[in-house]
Design an enzyme around this catalytic site. Structure first.
Site, PDB file in Angstrom:
ATOM      1  N   ASP A  12       0.711  -1.180   0.121  1.00  0.00           N
ATOM      2  CA  ASP A  12       0.116   0.086   0.019  1.00  0.00           C
ATOM      3  C   ASP A  12       0.243   1.177  -0.233  1.00  0.00           C
ATOM      4  O   ASP A  12       0.202   2.648   0.472  1.00  0.00           O
ATOM      5  CB  ASP A  12      -1.072   0.026   1.266  1.00  0.00           C
ATOM      6  N   HIS A  40      -4.636  -1.530  -5.232  1.00  0.00           N
ATOM      7  CA  HIS A  40      -3.768  -0.925  -5.932  1.00  0.00           C
ATOM      8  C   HIS A  40      -5.239   1.079  -6.556  1.00  0.00           C
ATOM      9  O   HIS A  40      -5.778   0.651  -7.757  1.00  0.00           O
ATOM     10  CB  HIS A  40      -3.071  -0.995  -7.529  1.00  0.00           C
TER      11      HIS A  40
END
Ligand code: GDP
Ligand code: IMO
Ligand code: MG
Length: 443
Positions: A12, A40
Site C-alpha cells: 500500500d 491499487h
C-alpha cells in the site's frame, strides 16, 4: 526503457498512483505476482479506481495490460473488475491479456484460506500466541500451494477445455472435500460437475483475453516497445525475502519478475522503489517502528490508512529506513518515489529509524527478514523537525517547506538513492518531480 515499480515496505505504498503516472511512457503494463490480495488505487481528476487483478495501466488508452503467468487469478473477481471498469466507460477488450499459464484461484482456496486462519487463531487461545497471518482471505496461499504441489492445480488455459477441466476437478474435489472437512469447514462435498460448469462458463467469457503472454512480451521486447512491470504486495511480504512467515505467497520483490512473466531480468532497465514517508502494515507480523498510540492514530486518520481490498485499519508508525534500504538492495532500486509526504504535515517532530538494537546490546543497520526474530530488534531513531504547512497543492520542489526538504535529503543520504518523485496527495496532479532528468519521470 523497461521499468519496474515495486513496493519497499509492507504494501500500500502508492504503487497504483505511480504505475498510472509512468504508463504514458510505456507500451505494455504487466503484473507478475500476487492476485486479488492487491488493491491499487488510482485517482484521476477526482475519480477513484481500485484495481485488484488488472494492471493500473488499464486507465490509459492504447496500452496493452498483461496479467502474467506468476499471478494467481480469481476468474470471478477478474470478470467483476472488467465489468466495473466498463460500467465507468473504461474500455476493456484486447488491451487486456491473461497468461494461459496463470494458476486459478478456486472457491475452495478461499475456504481453505479462511479456515486455516480460523484454526490458527483459535489455537492461539490455548497457547497464548497468535499464529494466524492476517491474510486477505482471497485464497492466495492455498492457490500458490497447489501450484507448487502441482497435482491439484488448474491454470487459466485449462478453463478453455471443459473435458480436461472436468477430469481434473473430479480428482481435486474428492481430495479437497476431505481436507476442508479436516479444517472444520461445514460445507456439502464439493461438486465437480457444478464447478466445471461455472468455471468453463467463466473461461468462455475470458477466452478473448487468455493467451500465451510470454510470446507477446518477447515480441514487444524485439520490437523495442517498452514494458512497465507492476509489483503487487511488497518486498517485505516476499515469500523468500520478507518477514516470513508473515508474508504473502509470491516473490513480490523484483526478483519475481523473470519467473512471473518469462522476461529475463537483463531487460529491466530501471527500478522505481515506492515508499511511504512513514510505515504501514496490514495483518499480523513484526513492525519495529509501529506506533500504537496517538501518533499512530494521527497518521492513520491523516493518511486515511484503511485497506483498499479489505477495509481493515492499517497499523501505522515511523519511517523505517533499515527496512527500506534492505528492500531497495533486494529489488535493485535505481530511484525512489516518496509517497504520502502530505500526511506528515503538522507533526512537531518526525522520527526516522536508521538502526536496530539487538537483545545483546549490539547495534545493526541490517534488516532481519524473520517474523520471529525481528520483534527482538528495537528501533534506533533520529529525530528531525516537522513542518506545519499543508503541502497538498505543492507541485514545485522549491516550494516544499525547508524541513520537508531536509527530511527527504536524509532519506536519500541513508538509502544512498535519489528521490525522483514526491507525492503530496492521491491525485495524479499532486506530484512533485524532484529530478526531471531521471528517466521515467521526464515529462
Ligand atoms: P498500492 O497498493 O501501493 O497501490 O497503494 P493503495 O492504493 O493500497 O494505498 C495507497 C493509498 O494512498 C490510496 O488510497 C491512494 O489513493 C493514496 N495515496 C497515494 N499517494 C498519496 C499521497 O501522496 N498522499 C495521500 N494523502 N494519499 C495518497
Ligand atoms: P498491495 O499490492 C498490503 C498482506 C496481508 C497479510 C499478508 C498475507 O495493495 O500493496 P495474503 O492474503 O496475501 O495471503 O496475506 O500479506 N498483504 C498485503 N498488505 N498490501 C497488499 O497489496 C497486500 N497483499 C498482501 O494483509 O498480512
Ligand atoms: Mg494496496
Amino acid at each position: 526503457m523497461n521499468t519496474a515499480v515495486v513496493g519497499l515496505q509492507w504494501g500500500d505504498e502508492g504503487k497504483g498512483k505511480i504505475v498510472d503516472l509512468l504508463t504514458s511512457e510505456h507500451d505494455l503494463i504487466v503484473r507478475y505476482n500476487g492476485g486479488a490480495n492487491a488493491g491499487h488505487t488510482v485517482v484521476v481528476g477526482g475519480k477513484k479506481y481500485a484495481l485488484h487483478l488488472i494492471p493500473s495501466g488499464i486507465l490509459s488508452q492504447e496500452k496493452t495490460c498483461i496479467i502474467g503467468n506468476g499471478v494467481v487469478v480469481d476468474p470471478e473477481k477478474l470478470l467483476e473488475e472488467i465489468q466495473s471498469l466498463r460500467d465507468r466507460d473504461v474500455p476493456v477488450g484486447q488491451n487486456l491479456l491473461v497468461s494461459n499459464r496463470a494458476h486459478v484461484v478456486m472457491p475452495y482456496h478461499k475456504e481453505q484460506d479462511a479456515a486455516l486462519e480460523r484454526v490458527l487463531s483459535a489455537a492461539a487461545g490455548k497457547q497464548g500466541k497468535n499464529h494466524s497471518i492476517g491474510t486477505t482471505k482471497r485464497g492466495i496461499g492455498p492457490a500458490y500451494a497447489d501450484k507448487i504441489h502441482r497435482s491439484l492445480s488448474i491454470r487459466m488455459g485449462d478453463l478453455l477445455d471443459p473435458e480436461y477441466l472436468a477430469a481434473r476437478l473430479e480428482v481435486i474435489c474428492a481430495i479437497r472435500t476431505k481436507e476442508l472437512d479436516a479444517l472444520g469447514v461445514e460445507t456439502p462435498p464439493l461438486d465437480p460437475a457444478e464447478l466445471t460448469r461455472s468455471f468453463a462458463a467463466m473461461g468462455e467469457q475470458l477466452r478473448p483475453h487468455i493467451t500465451d503472454t510470454i510470446y507477446t512480451l518477447h515480441e514487444a521486447v524485439q520490437q523495442g516497445r517498452s514494458i512497465l512491470f507492476e509489483g503487487a504486495n511488497a518486498c517485505l511480504l516476499d515469500i523468500d525475502h520478507g518477514t516470513f512467515p508473515y508474508v504473502t505467497s509470491s516473490n513480490c520483490s523484483t526478483l519475481g519478475i523473470p519467473a512471473g512473466t518469462g522476461v529475463p531480468g537483463r531487460h529491466i532497465d530501471q527500478v522505481v522503489g515506492i515508499m511511504k514517508a512513514y510505515t504501514t502494515r496490514v495483518g499480523e507480523g513484526p513492525f519495529p517502528t509501529e506506533e500504537t498510540g496517538e501518533t499512530g492514530n494521527q497518521i492513520r486518520e491523516r493518511g486515511n490508512e484503511y485497506g483498499t481490498t479489505t477495509g481493515r485499519p492499517r497499523r501505522c508508525g515511523w519511517l523505517d529506513l533499515v527496512a527500506v534500504r534492505y528492500s531497495a538492495m533486494i529489488c535493485g532500486v535505481t530511484s525512489l518515489a516518496c509517497m504520502l509526504l502530505d500526511v506528515l504535515s503538522g507533526f512537531d517532530e518526525l522520527k526516522i529509524c536508521t538502526g536496530y538494537q539487538l537483545p545483546d546490546g549490539t547495534v545493526t543497520d541490517r534488516f532481519i527478514p524473520d517474523g520471529y526474530r525481528l520483534p527482538q530488534a528495537k528501533p534506533i531513531y533520529e529525530t528531525l523537525p516537522g513542518w506545519p504547512e499543508e503541502i497538498v497543492s505543492t507541485t514545485d520542489r522549491d516550494e516544499l517547506p525547508t524541513n520537508a526538504k531536509a527530511y527527504l535529503e536524509r532519506i536519500e543520504q541513508v538509502t544512498g538513492l535519489p528521490i525522483s518523485l514526491v507525492s503530496v496527495g492521491p491525485d495524479r496532479a499532486q506530484t512533485v518531480r524532484m529530478d526531471t532528468t531521471t528517466a521515467g519521470f521526464s515529462h
